[in-house]
Design a protein around this motif. Structure first.
Motif, PDB file in Angstrom:
ATOM      1  N   LEU A 293      46.063  40.393  50.663  1.00 40.81           N
ATOM      2  CA  LEU A 293      45.018  41.394  50.446  1.00 40.81           C
ATOM      3  C   LEU A 293      43.841  41.141  51.395  1.00 40.81           C
ATOM      4  O   LEU A 293      43.699  40.045  51.941  1.00 40.81           O
ATOM      5  N   THR A 294      42.996  42.165  51.583  1.00 40.32           N
ATOM      6  CA  THR A 294      41.868  42.040  52.511  1.00 40.32           C
ATOM      7  C   THR A 294      40.702  41.329  51.841  1.00 40.32           C
ATOM      8  O   THR A 294      40.344  41.641  50.699  1.00 40.32           O
ATOM      9  N   LYS A 295      40.115  40.377  52.571  1.00 45.41           N
ATOM     10  CA  LYS A 295      39.004  39.582  52.039  1.00 45.41           C
ATOM     11  C   LYS A 295      37.794  40.466  51.744  1.00 45.41           C
ATOM     12  O   LYS A 295      37.493  41.398  52.488  1.00 45.41           O
ATOM     13  N   GLY A 296      37.137  40.157  50.622  1.00 49.70           N
ATOM     14  CA  GLY A 296      35.898  40.854  50.299  1.00 49.70           C
ATOM     15  C   GLY A 296      36.077  42.178  49.575  1.00 49.70           C
ATOM     16  O   GLY A 296      35.105  42.831  49.229  1.00 49.70           O
ATOM     17  N   LYS A 297      37.334  42.572  49.338  1.00 42.68           N
ATOM     18  CA  LYS A 297      37.583  43.830  48.624  1.00 42.68           C
ATOM     19  C   LYS A 297      38.084  43.534  47.220  1.00 42.68           C
ATOM     20  O   LYS A 297      38.804  42.561  47.002  1.00 42.68           O
ATOM     21  N   THR A 298      37.701  44.425  46.289  1.00 44.10           N
ATOM     22  CA  THR A 298      38.286  44.355  44.944  1.00 44.10           C
ATOM     23  C   THR A 298      39.358  45.429  44.854  1.00 44.10           C
ATOM     24  O   THR A 298      39.156  46.549  45.323  1.00 44.10           O
ATOM     25  N   TYR A 299      40.464  45.055  44.244  1.00 43.78           N
ATOM     26  CA  TYR A 299      41.593  45.978  44.125  1.00 43.78           C
ATOM     27  C   TYR A 299      41.878  46.274  42.660  1.00 43.78           C
ATOM     28  O   TYR A 299      41.650  45.431  41.790  1.00 43.78           O
ATOM     29  N   SER A 300      42.400  47.472  42.426  1.00 39.28           N
ATOM     30  CA  SER A 300      42.877  47.839  41.098  1.00 39.28           C
ATOM     31  C   SER A 300      44.397  47.923  41.166  1.00 39.28           C
ATOM     32  O   SER A 300      44.944  48.649  42.003  1.00 39.28           O
ATOM     33  N   ALA A 301      45.070  47.162  40.312  1.00 37.01           N
ATOM     34  CA  ALA A 301      46.535  47.139  40.309  1.00 37.01           C
ATOM     35  C   ALA A 301      47.069  47.833  39.061  1.00 37.01           C
ATOM     36  O   ALA A 301      46.702  47.477  37.937  1.00 37.01           O
ATOM     37  N   THR A 302      47.908  48.833  39.277  1.00 43.80           N
ATOM     38  CA  THR A 302      48.614  49.487  38.171  1.00 43.80           C
ATOM     39  C   THR A 302      50.007  48.884  38.104  1.00 43.80           C
ATOM     40  O   THR A 302      50.736  48.893  39.103  1.00 43.80           O
ATOM     41  N   ILE A 303      50.353  48.338  36.940  1.00 47.07           N
ATOM     42  CA  ILE A 303      51.634  47.643  36.772  1.00 47.07           C
ATOM     43  C   ILE A 303      52.546  48.481  35.889  1.00 47.07           C
ATOM     44  O   ILE A 303      52.160  48.894  34.789  1.00 47.07           O
ATOM     45  N   TYR A 304      53.747  48.764  36.396  1.00 46.28           N
ATOM     46  CA  TYR A 304      54.780  49.491  35.644  1.00 46.28           C
ATOM     47  C   TYR A 304      55.867  48.488  35.301  1.00 46.28           C
ATOM     48  O   TYR A 304      56.432  47.852  36.196  1.00 46.28           O
ATOM     49  N   GLU A 305      56.151  48.347  34.004  1.00 43.13           N
ATOM     50  CA  GLU A 305      57.131  47.325  33.617  1.00 43.13           C
ATOM     51  C   GLU A 305      57.884  47.747  32.364  1.00 43.13           C
ATOM     52  O   GLU A 305      57.491  48.687  31.671  1.00 43.13           O
ATOM     53  N   ASP A 306      58.976  47.021  32.084  1.00 47.01           N
ATOM     54  CA  ASP A 306      59.759  47.300  30.878  1.00 47.01           C
ATOM     55  C   ASP A 306      58.928  47.025  29.637  1.00 47.01           C
ATOM     56  O   ASP A 306      58.212  46.027  29.570  1.00 47.01           O
ATOM     57  N   ASP A 307      59.045  47.938  28.647  1.00 48.00           N
ATOM     58  CA  ASP A 307      58.302  47.712  27.393  1.00 48.00           C
ATOM     59  C   ASP A 307      59.173  46.981  26.363  1.00 48.00           C
ATOM     60  O   ASP A 307      58.776  46.823  25.211  1.00 48.00           O
ATOM     61  N   ASN A 308      60.375  46.549  26.807  1.00 49.18           N
ATOM     62  CA  ASN A 308      61.337  45.839  25.946  1.00 49.18           C
ATOM     63  C   ASN A 308      61.848  46.689  24.792  1.00 49.18           C
ATOM     64  O   ASN A 308      62.359  46.178  23.801  1.00 49.18           O
ATOM     65  N   ALA A 309      61.685  48.023  24.934  1.00 49.77           N
ATOM     66  CA  ALA A 309      62.273  48.944  23.957  1.00 49.77           C
ATOM     67  C   ALA A 309      63.012  50.051  24.707  1.00 49.77           C
ATOM     68  O   ALA A 309      63.184  51.154  24.205  1.00 49.77           O
ATOM     69  N   GLY A 310      63.387  49.756  25.958  1.00 51.99           N
ATOM     70  CA  GLY A 310      64.137  50.722  26.755  1.00 51.99           C
ATOM     71  C   GLY A 310      63.285  51.691  27.540  1.00 51.99           C
ATOM     72  O   GLY A 310      63.795  52.603  28.176  1.00 51.99           O
ATOM     73  N   GLY A 311      61.965  51.487  27.484  1.00 57.28           N
ATOM     74  CA  GLY A 311      61.059  52.385  28.199  1.00 57.28           C
ATOM     75  C   GLY A 311      60.192  51.633  29.198  1.00 57.28           C
ATOM     76  O   GLY A 311      60.394  50.452  29.461  1.00 57.28           O
ATOM     77  N   ILE A 312      59.194  52.349  29.750  1.00 58.23           N
ATOM     78  CA  ILE A 312      58.269  51.786  30.735  1.00 58.23           C
ATOM     79  C   ILE A 312      56.860  51.791  30.144  1.00 58.23           C
ATOM     80  O   ILE A 312      56.442  52.775  29.536  1.00 58.23           O
ATOM     81  N   GLN A 313      56.155  50.667  30.324  1.00 63.63           N
ATOM     82  CA  GLN A 313      54.745  50.623  29.930  1.00 63.63           C
ATOM     83  C   GLN A 313      53.895  50.385  31.179  1.00 63.63           C
ATOM     84  O   GLN A 313      54.387  49.914  32.203  1.00 63.63           O
ATOM     85  N   LYS A 314      52.614  50.712  31.045  1.00 62.23           N
ATOM     86  CA  LYS A 314      51.716  50.663  32.191  1.00 62.23           C
ATOM     87  C   LYS A 314      50.455  49.913  31.797  1.00 62.23           C
ATOM     88  O   LYS A 314      49.949  50.098  30.691  1.00 62.23           O
ATOM     89  N   ARG A 315      49.977  49.039  32.694  1.00 61.64           N
ATOM     90  CA  ARG A 315      48.685  48.401  32.453  1.00 61.64           C
ATOM     91  C   ARG A 315      47.961  48.239  33.781  1.00 61.64           C
ATOM     92  O   ARG A 315      48.577  48.366  34.842  1.00 61.64           O
ATOM     93  N   ILE A 316      46.659  47.960  33.695  1.00 65.54           N
ATOM     94  CA  ILE A 316      45.845  47.890  34.916  1.00 65.54           C
ATOM     95  C   ILE A 316      45.105  46.547  34.962  1.00 65.54           C
ATOM     96  O   ILE A 316      44.571  46.086  33.951  1.00 65.54           O
ATOM     97  N   LEU A 317      45.126  45.928  36.141  1.00 62.24           N
ATOM     98  CA  LEU A 317      44.437  44.649  36.359  1.00 62.24           C
ATOM     99  C   LEU A 317      43.542  44.765  37.586  1.00 62.24           C
ATOM    100  O   LEU A 317      43.828  45.537  38.498  1.00 62.24           O
ATOM    101  N   LYS A 318      42.482  43.959  37.628  1.00 65.92           N
ATOM    102  CA  LYS A 318      41.676  43.839  38.851  1.00 65.92           C
ATOM    103  C   LYS A 318      42.216  42.643  39.651  1.00 65.92           C
ATOM    104  O   LYS A 318      42.636  41.638  39.076  1.00 65.92           O
ATOM    105  N   MET A 319      42.167  42.761  40.991  1.00 68.78           N
ATOM    106  CA  MET A 319      42.701  41.700  41.847  1.00 68.78           C
ATOM    107  C   MET A 319      41.834  41.541  43.086  1.00 68.78           C
ATOM    108  O   MET A 319      41.171  42.475  43.506  1.00 68.78           O
TER     109      MET A 319
END
Length: 343
Positions: A293-319
Motif C-alpha cells: 500500500l502507499t505510505k501516508g494513505k488510509t485505506y478502506s477495505a471491504t471484505i467478502y467472505e463465507d458466512d459459514n451458512a452457505g452465503g456471503i457476508q461483508k465487513r469493512i476495515l481500515k488499513m
C-alpha cells in the motif's frame, strides 16, 4: 492506445446466454447492470457443433442475432460467438466479414487441434486473422498459452485448464496458481450458484472461494457465469464483488501460500487493490503484511467472505501500509478484499 494496445481491444467479464433471443436480452441487461462487458452464445447457436451440416453462417431460428447485437450495442455490451473447429476450418474466411456485418465483438474457438504441427500452424494463422479483423478471441479446449497474445493482443485468453465444468476440488484450485497459471491466462468458466441451482455437480468449493479465485486467477476475458439464467441471481449481496473485480491489472503480488494448500494474491487496478485468499482441504490461518500500500494513505477495505451458512457476508476495515492482516478461513473457503484509498 494504452501500452500500444488498440482501444477496441476491451478486456472484461462475460455471462453465457442460453440459445434464445430472450436470453440474449436478459444477459445484456444483467451485464449492463453488473459492469460486465460481454455476453456469449456458446455451442448450439448454429446447430449441432460437430456436424459438417451445421453452418456457422446460419443462425438457428430461436435467435434473432441482429436484434441481440443491436440491443447489446445500445447498452455497451459486446456479443461473442462460439465456433467449433469443424465450422472454423470450413468457413473462417467467410465468417470474418460476416460477423463484422452482424455486429459481433468476438470469437470463441472450440476443439482446435493444438497437438499437431499442421493444427498449430492453422491456429496461429487464424489468431492473426481474427486480431487483424478487429475481434477479441478466446480459444477453448486443449490450447495452452504460447506467448502469441503478445503479438496479437486481441487474443485475450484460452482454456487449456480443467475449470468449473470439470468439477475441480480445493486441491486442484490451489495447485493451479503454481502450475498452469505460470504459463499465462486461463478461462476457468466459473459456475456460481443461484436461487435455482447450486451447481453441486460442478462446485466443490465455497462461494467465498469462487469470488476470491477471480482475483487469484488471471484471465483478461473472464467467464463468470458459465451456467445459469441471469434472472435467477436474485441475491445481489452474494454477487456484488463480481461487479467490481476487474480482469486486467497494473501490479500483482503473490503474498503467501503453499502449492495445493493455499494462496494469497494482491493485485492493483488503478488506485484500488484487490486481494484473493483461498484455502485448500485444510483451514488456513496466517498473516500477510500490507507493505504494498502507499505510505501516508488510509485505506478502506471491504471484505467478502463465507458466512459459514452457505452465503456471503461483508465487513469493512481500515488499513494502512505495513499493517498485518490475519487470514483465517475454513477449508475449501475463501475471501476477497477490495482496498480503496479514502478520499
Amino acid at each position: 492506445p494504452a501500452n500500444g494496445i488498440p482501444d477496441w481491444i476491451k478486456p472484461g467479464k462475460l455471462i453465457r446466454a442460453q440459445i434464445t433471443t430472450q436470453s440474449g436480452f436478459d444477459c445484456i441487461d444483467f451485464a449492463a447492470k453488473h459492469n460486465f462487458q460481454y455476453i456469449m452464445y456458446d455451442a448450439g447457436w448454429y446447430g449441432a457443433e460437430f456436424r459438417g451440416s451445421s453452418d456457422p453462417t446460419q443462425v438457428i431460428p430461436q435467435i434473432d442475432l441482429k436484434k441481440v447485437t443491436e440491443y447489446g450495442k445500445s447498452k455497451g455490451i459486446g456479443v461473442v460467438l462460439y465456433v467449433n473447429q469443424v465450422g472454423l476450418r470450413a468457413k473462417l474466411d467467410t465468417l470474418l466479414p460476416l460477423f463484422k456485418s452482424w455486429g459481433v465483438s468476438g470469437f470463441k474457438f472450440g476443439f482446435v487441434d493444438a497437438s499437431t504441427q499442421a493444427g498449430r500452424t492453422w491456429v496461429t494463422n487464424a489468431i492473426k486473422n481474427v486480431n487483424d479483423y478487429g475481434f477479441i478471441l478466446n480459444i477453448h479446449d486443449n490450447y495452452r498459452p504460447t506467448g502469441l497474445s503478445r503479438t496479437y493482443p486481441a487474443f485475450l485468453t484460452q482454456e487449456g485448464i480443467r475449470g468449473d465444468e470439470n468439477s475441480p476440488d480445493a486441491f486442484h484450485t490451489t495447485v493451479l496458481p503454481y502450475t498452469r497459471f505460470i504459463a499465462g491466462p486461463a478461462d476457468f468458466t466459473f459456475c456460481y450458484p443461484n436461487s435455482k441451482n447450486s451447481y453441486s455437480k460442478n462446485l466443490k468449493v465455497s462461494k467465498g472461494q469462487q469470488l476470491a479465485l477471480t482475483v487469484v486467477y488471471f484471465s483478461p476475458l473472464q467467464a463468470i457465469f458459465w451456467y445459469g439464467n441471469p434472472n435467477d441471481y436474485t441475491n445481489e449481496e452474494e454477487i456484488e464483488f463480481f461487479k467490481f473485480v476487474p480482469t486486467v491489472w497494473n501490479e500483482s503480488h503473490y503474498l503467501s501460500g503453499d502449492i495445493g494448500k493455499n494462496i494469497s494474491v494482491a493485485r492493483r487496478n488503478g488506485n484500488t487493490w484487490y486481494i484473493g485468499n483461498v484455502a485448500g482441504f485444510e483451514d488456513w490461518k496466517s498473516t500477510i503484511k500490507l507493505d504494498f500500500l502507499t505510505k501516508g494513505k488510509t485505506y478502506s477495505a471491504t471484505i467478502y467472505e463465507d458466512d459459514n451458512a452457505g452465503g456471503i457476508q461483508k465487513r469493512i476495515l481500515k488499513m494502512k501500509k505495513g499493517d498485518i492482516y490475519t487470514i483465517d478461513i475454513k477449508a475449501k473457503g475463501g475471501q476477497s478484499l477490495i482496498i480503496e484509498p479514502e478520499k
